[in-house]
Design a protein around this motif. Structure first.
Motif, PDB file in Angstrom:
ATOM      1  N   ARG A   1       0.841  -1.211   0.000  1.00 46.33           N
ATOM      2  CA  ARG A   1       0.000   0.000   0.000  1.00 46.33           C
ATOM      3  C   ARG A   1       0.863   1.243   0.000  1.00 46.33           C
ATOM      4  O   ARG A   1       1.950   1.262   0.585  1.00 46.33           O
ATOM      5  N   TRP A   2       0.335   2.295  -0.650  1.00 41.52           N
ATOM      6  CA  TRP A   2       1.063   3.573  -0.621  1.00 41.52           C
ATOM      7  C   TRP A   2       0.917   4.210   0.752  1.00 41.52           C
ATOM      8  O   TRP A   2      -0.183   4.242   1.301  1.00 41.52           O
ATOM      9  N   ILE A   3       2.022   4.692   1.294  1.00 40.91           N
ATOM     10  CA  ILE A   3       1.915   5.486   2.519  1.00 40.91           C
ATOM     11  C   ILE A   3       2.676   6.806   2.341  1.00 40.91           C
ATOM     12  O   ILE A   3       3.620   6.888   1.569  1.00 40.91           O
ATOM     13  N   SER A   4       2.217   7.827   3.037  1.00 41.16           N
ATOM     14  CA  SER A   4       2.838   9.161   2.939  1.00 41.16           C
ATOM     15  C   SER A   4       3.855   9.356   4.039  1.00 41.16           C
ATOM     16  O   SER A   4       3.622   8.941   5.182  1.00 41.16           O
ATOM     17  N   VAL A   5       4.929  10.010   3.696  1.00 40.21           N
ATOM     18  CA  VAL A   5       5.963  10.299   4.695  1.00 40.21           C
ATOM     19  C   VAL A   5       5.736  11.708   5.245  1.00 40.21           C
ATOM     20  O   VAL A   5       5.697  12.676   4.480  1.00 40.21           O
ATOM     21  N   LYS A   6       5.592  11.790   6.564  1.00 37.56           N
ATOM     22  CA  LYS A   6       5.392  13.113   7.184  1.00 37.56           C
ATOM     23  C   LYS A   6       6.745  13.808   7.298  1.00 37.56           C
ATOM     24  O   LYS A   6       7.683  13.233   7.884  1.00 37.56           O
ATOM     25  N   PRO A   7       6.903  15.020   6.745  1.00 35.59           N
ATOM     26  CA  PRO A   7       8.213  15.676   6.852  1.00 35.59           C
ATOM     27  C   PRO A   7       8.613  15.924   8.306  1.00 35.59           C
ATOM     28  O   PRO A   7       7.777  16.259   9.132  1.00 35.59           O
TER      29      PRO A   7
END
Ligand SMILES: C=C1C[C@]23C[C@@]1(O)CC[C@H]2[C@@]12CC[C@H](O)[C@@](C)(C(=O)O1)[C@H]2[C@@H]3C(=O)O
Ligand SMILES: O=C(O)CCC(=O)C(=O)O
Ligand SMILES: [Fe+2]
Length: 355
Positions: free
Chosen positions: A257-263
């Motif tokens: 699954r795609w996951i977003s990286v929190k800056p």
């Protein structure tokens, strides 16, 4: 967007207008429709590793830190590091110079002698070379710089009095020198944690001037729900160290699954590239990642790619090998050929040995 940004921006809409037409997307198409790039993507923290533990007095703590680096490279192929030894002001300076160079007019950036920077031809890139469909289009521009262009001692008449870029070379040089130490340190740990006894492996294959530095800029994108900032790919190197601003947009595949990286302003992102996956026989993972486009904010990132020389041969550290052996030059050529032919990179699967 200000006037300056307009003359700086590559002509995405004009150049790729047939692609947009093919997908029935006109300049008036509403951007409120959502696609998989914007909808229901989980935001997760990547493993966060404090590198000050590598110099802890207790040997156990040092070993635990190395173990965490190796585990994250096996399980995620991605992790963040803090207390990484790159001074904050150096990261800020790099960002400042990068912003300035991208603010130059598009015609100058794409010009033959690229603002007198003496970069190899093709160092300035934008969009995608041969997209067959919108999913193969990257709404971004980049300077993909062989460190050899920066490390060479040839006298430079760089910038020709242009104050906007006069500091760029020395800033890139300082930044790359510092980041290359970190890249080598991490790569050596990964070699060691495989129980491999060739501890000079990385030094033998890579030197600071076989590496690449990539400055990325993602302009605001009016068609953000249909187009990516950078299309899905794996990196072709041993490992990458990425510094990103606070806008966000980097995503990676975890458990399908795609996951977003929190800056995280304190952290650098590290990811495993194809060469480590091949050499480790699939133990360390080169993971597919992408950048989503943003309708309002431009975004900048800087990637340092730990690469060997073109003639370096990559062969798995142990038998039976999943991949046939190849030289880095051959690998790069295959990637470029596939991008030209199919619009995207095929990568390591081309070199799989079917047992
Ligand atoms: C169109 C492409 C060029 C690229 C491979 C790709 O299919 C997608 C991303 C591009 C990228 C980004 C990271 C690295 O700079 C790179 C060498 C890679 O492995 O993927 C480049 C590829 C390239 O510029 O050739
Ligand atoms: O900009 C980013 O966050 C990622 C860039 C990237 O993946 C690359 O340059 O290879
Ligand atoms: Fe990448």
């Amino acid at each position: 967007m200000d006037r300056n940004a307009n003359i700086s921006d590559p002509p995405f809409e004009e150049t790729y207008k047939n692609l947009f037409l093919k997908h029935n997307i006109t300049p008036l198409t509403t951007t409120t429709t959502t696609t998989t790039t914007t909808a229901t993507i989980e935001v997760r923290d990547l493993p966060l590793i404090d590198l000050s533990r590598l110099v802890a007095t207790a040997a156990k703590e040092r070993e635990n830190c190395k173990r965490d680096i190796a585990n994250a490279s096996r399980e995620w192929g991605f992790f963040q590091v803090v207390n990484h030894g790159i001074p904050h002001r150096m990261l800020e300076e790099m960002n400042k110079e990068q912003v300035k160079v991208f603010r130059e007019p598009f015609n100058k950036k794409k010009g033959d002698n690229c603002m007198n920077l003496r970069l190899s031809p093709g160092s300035y890139r934008w969009g995608s070379p041969t997209p067959n469909c919108l999913s193969q289009l990257s709404w971004s521009e980049a300077f993909h710089i062989p460190m050899n262009d920066i490390c060479s001692n040839a006298p430079r008449n760089i910038a020709n009095g242009n104050p906007n870029i006069s500091n760029l070379c020395s800033t890139v040089k300082q930044f790359a020198t510092t980041v290359s130490e970190l890249a080598n340190k991490l790569a050596n740990i990964l070699v060691e944690k495989l129980g491999h006894d060739e501890l000079t492996f990385i030094e033998e294959k890579c030197s600071p001037n076989t590496c690449y530095l990539r400055m990325n800029r993602y302009p605001p994108c009016p068609k953000y729900s249909h187009v990516l900032g950078l299309m899905p790919h794996t990196d072709s190197d041993f490992l990458t160290i990425l510094y990103q601003d606070q806008v966000g947009g980097l995503q990676l595949v975890k458990d399908g699954r795609w996951i977003s990286v929190k800056p995280n302003p304190e952290a650098l992102i590290v990811n495993i590239g194809d060469l480590f996956q091949a050499w480790s026989n699939g133990v360390y993972k080169s993971v597919v990642h992408r950048v989503v486009a943003n309708p309002r904010f431009e975004r900048f990132s800087t990637a340092y790619f730990l690469c060997p020389s073109g003639d370096a041969v990559i062969q798995s550290y142990r038998e039976p090998s999943m991949y046939r052996k190849f030289s880095f030059g051959e690998y790069r050529q295959q990637v470029q050929q596939d991008v030209r032919e199919f619009g995207h990179k095929i990568g390591l699967s081309r070199f799989l040995i079917c047992n």
